[in-house]
Design an enzyme around this catalytic site. Structure first.
Site, PDB file in Angstrom:
ATOM      1  N   SER A 201       5.034  19.598 -41.095  1.00 32.57           N
ATOM      2  CA  SER A 201       4.621  20.093 -39.695  1.00 32.57           C
ATOM      3  C   SER A 201       4.062  18.948 -39.078  1.00 32.57           C
ATOM      4  CB  SER A 201       3.830  21.471 -40.050  1.00 32.57           C
ATOM      5  OG  SER A 201       3.774  22.077 -38.845  1.00 32.57           O
ATOM      6  N   ASP A 307      12.891  28.527 -38.073  1.00 28.97           N
ATOM      7  CA  ASP A 307      11.579  28.270 -37.904  1.00 28.97           C
ATOM      8  C   ASP A 307      11.344  28.458 -36.309  1.00 28.97           C
ATOM      9  OD1 ASP A 307       9.231  27.076 -37.587  1.00 28.97           O
ATOM     10  OD2 ASP A 307       9.561  25.180 -38.746  1.00 28.97           O
ATOM     11  N   HIS A 338       9.235  28.478 -41.345  1.00 28.52           N
ATOM     12  CA  HIS A 338       8.233  27.216 -41.497  1.00 28.52           C
ATOM     13  C   HIS A 338       7.837  27.045 -43.083  1.00 28.52           C
ATOM     14  CE1 HIS A 338       6.220  24.019 -39.296  1.00 28.52           C
ATOM     15  NE2 HIS A 338       5.020  24.317 -39.775  1.00 28.52           N
TER      16      HIS A 338
END
Length: 653
Positions: A201, A307, A338
């Site tokens: 991320s 995601d 995610h």
């Protein structure tokens, strides 16, 4: 056509004794002979006796305006033995804003320190696993977080320079000190400078951004669910994806003292990122795709195809730009949301990551550069590979919507349609509602469906949907989604675990100490049975039709043409299923609604979807040849609604 990478072949684990023997033999060989003999680094160094130290690297910036250069804290865990033997080691680095505020990984681990300020627990398994195998692990606190000076600027110059300066220091080009404020220098005499960056991320985003500077010494990056353009994290062609901006995010991760000194930076973030969705210089600075030509590092990218936090346009456009510029690359695509691959395919991930770093940082000829480029999860825990991604035979099929026997329930094929369809934006409904009622005449969407396919149809890559729409009000947001209509069991990406369930048992991945365990809770796939699967989606503010970077009020009654970019995917629509295109307004929980509630009329003769089909338009034609009429109206249940809690580009699901 993507530039093909060298093919990659995976091998299974050999016995530890065999590997250790080969590694020990390498210590007595010349480098060339060692590379010819060794295929895998082995855990021959003591983790318990590893060097644990901290340095503060000078970034060359004064982001907090205190009159001195910012220093970022760098925590290091490295094997002690190589330095004693006069040998230097490569570095695996994770630069993160989350080491003190929020935690890393599925178990939200934080850095902990001893009385001397040296790191005791380094989050995640990287140090436990790789330090005994002859790597140093470096955890960098981004400027403005944890023990670093400066201010968080959400992907901008300060964020990227926080990590780039460390790569420079590891290669002898920057200064560091043994304390945050002292003058005693710290030198990285223990490393050969060969660095690989990894992270999920925001962390992986920093890896993308640093690679896009072209910094020397950065040999590879492993971005996991990472952002390639911060604009595309917050907006989709002018349509806001969240009800807050980067100023909220910077405040969320700032250390307490950074909040007190970074008010001016916060004001710049607010001014630079207006909620209008207009493109500004703020977003240009945070667009790494434009600098893909500078990338020297290889890239091993992984992303969840469902995601809805860091949406998959981010990986699709980055991958295409890397391919255009001939970057060596590899990709994993999962059915998850995610989620880190350590939490959905742990054994294979650790094995593959080990071999990747051995090849890229140690120079071992272990065959990973000759294996298939892509691993794709086709069903929960069922994976396939492809030598090049997207496959070389992928071609664009231009699909045309047509009117059906009832309002809002049309056809989808290769022939140009005519007529119109009309719908009214309903912010209370989402893509799952539209898909569930695709065969019903409802006022909030226009749906277009093929007949049941006679052959499997594989979509691989990014799609575009061009619509010509006439609004009744001065503002309108559009959504376009592709849907696989048919029963399936998929990962429950909309659930709390975004496709995984965390168990109580633990398995260990590397060595442990009393303060830093390598043992993590196991996971398993969280699945759900569905009648419809949304496989790709895109959104836009119709007011950006004339200029993608600038929205303007619409003139009611005037027709506007706009092309929506749909997210990248790799999905097989099986024979017997149907492929659907839905065009609608607000996609609840995924974009914010416009200021008005428009009714929009689509001109079907000027509306189309350009879809990447393996085999191209001919394959689509074969798969839809001889199909019957659409099924009788029925409800096609999908996953639940995405969670509405404030999302951050971090680890927690």
């Amino acid at each position: 056509m993507p530039i093909p990478a060298r093919r990659i072949r995976f091998t299974t684990w050999r016995s530890l004794a065999t590997v250790a023997t080969a590694a020990l033999m390498a210590a007595f060989l010349t480098p060339a002979a060692a590379h010819a003999t060794v295929r895998e680094s082995a855990p021959i160094y003591s983790y318990d006796n590893a060097v644990r130290e901290s340095v503060w690297v000078d970034t060359g910036l004064d982001g907090d305006g205190d009159g001195r250069n910012d220093r970022v804290a760098v925590d290091i865990v490295r094997p002690r033995e190589p330095a004693r033997q006069g040998r230097k080691v490569p570095v695996i680095m994770d630069a993160s804003p989350y080491y003190s505020c929020c935690g890393r990984g599925n178990e939200s681990q934080l850095k902990t320190y001893d009385a001397h300020g040296n790191v005791v627990q380094m989050p995640l398994f990287y140090d436990n696993y790789f330090v005994p195998r002859g790597y140093a692990f470096v955890g960098v606190d981004l400027a403005g977080t944890n023990r670093s000076d400066g201010c968080v600027d959400v992907g901008g110059r300060s964020d990227i320079q926080s990590a780039k300066a460390v790569v420079d220091w590891l290669n002898g080009r920057a200064r560091a000190y043994t304390t945050r404020t002292g003058a005693a220098p710290a030198r990285a005499t223990w490393t050969n400078g060969r660095t690989g960056m990894i992270g999920k991320s925001w962390d992986g985003t920093i890896a993308n951004g640093v690679a896009a500077t072209g910094v020397k010494g950065l040999k590879t990056i492993v971005p996991i669910s990472a952002i390639s353009s911060w604009y595309d994290y917050y907006f989709a062609q002018g349509a806001p994806l969240y009800d807050s901006g980067p100023d909220w995010l910077s405040d969320y991760v700032d250390s307490p003292d950074a909040r007190a000194r970074c008010a001016a930076v916060q004001r710049k973030i607010v001014a630079g990122a207006p909620r209008t969705g207009d493109w500004t210089p703020f977003w240009t600075e945070r667009d790494y795709v434009k600098d893909a030509r500078k990338v020297r590092a290889s890239v091993f990218l992984t992303h969840g195809m469902e995601d809805l936090n860091v949406r998959t346009k981010n990986f699709g456009q980055w991958w295409s730009a890397l391919a255009k510029n001939g970057v060596e690359r590899k990709i994993w695509l999962s059915q998850t949301g995610h989620v880190d691959p350590f939490d959905f395919r742990r054994g294979a991930w650790v094995d593959t990551l080990h071999r990747w770093f051995d090849h890229e940082l140690l120079g071992y000829d272990n065959g990973i550069d000759r294996a298939p480029m892509a691993d794709i999860e086709r069903h929960p825990d069922q994976w396939v590979t492809t030598s090049v991604w997207p496959p070389r035979s992928t071609g664009t099929a231009t699909l045309r919507p047509g009117t059906g026997s009832q309002q809002g329930v049309g056809t989808l094929g290769l022939r140009k349609g005519s007529g119109t369809e009309t719908f009214t934006d309903d912010p209370a409904l989402s893509e799952t509602d539209w898909a569930a009622h695709i065969d019903e005449s409802t006022s909030e969407k226009a749906g277009f469906v093929t007949g049941p396919l006679t052959k499997d149809l594989r979509l691989s890559g990014s799609s575009e949907v061009t619509v010509t729409a006439t609004p009744t009000t001065s503002s309108a947001h559009l959504s376009a989604v592709l849907v696989d209509l048919g029963p399936d069991t998929i990962r429950d990406y909309a659930g709390g675990g975004e496709g995984i369930t965390t168990l109580t048992d633990r398995t260990c991945w590397g060595a442990s100490t009393a303060g830093d365990s390598s043992c993590y809770r196991d996971t398993q796939a969280a699945t759900t049975d569905v009648g419809a699967t949304v496989l790709s989606r895109g959104w836009a503010d119709l007011g950006t039709s004339a200029s993608p970077g600038k929205g303007v009020p619409l003139t009611p009654g005037k027709a506007y043409t706009i092309t929506l970019d749909l997210a990248a995917t790799d999905h097989v629509v099986p024979a017997g299923h149907r492929l659907a295109l839905v065009v609608a307004g607000t996609d609840r929980d995924l974009i914010d609604p416009p200021s008005s509630t428009p009714t929009l009329t689509l001109d079907l003769s000027r509306t189309s979807a350009r879809v990447p089909v393996v085999g191209g338009a001919e394959a689509f034609g074969r798969a839809t040849a001889g199909t019957g009429t659409a099924a009788s109206p029925s409800v096609h249940e999908g996953v639940g609604d995405p969670r509405t809690a404030q999302r951050i580009p971090g680890d927690r699901h």
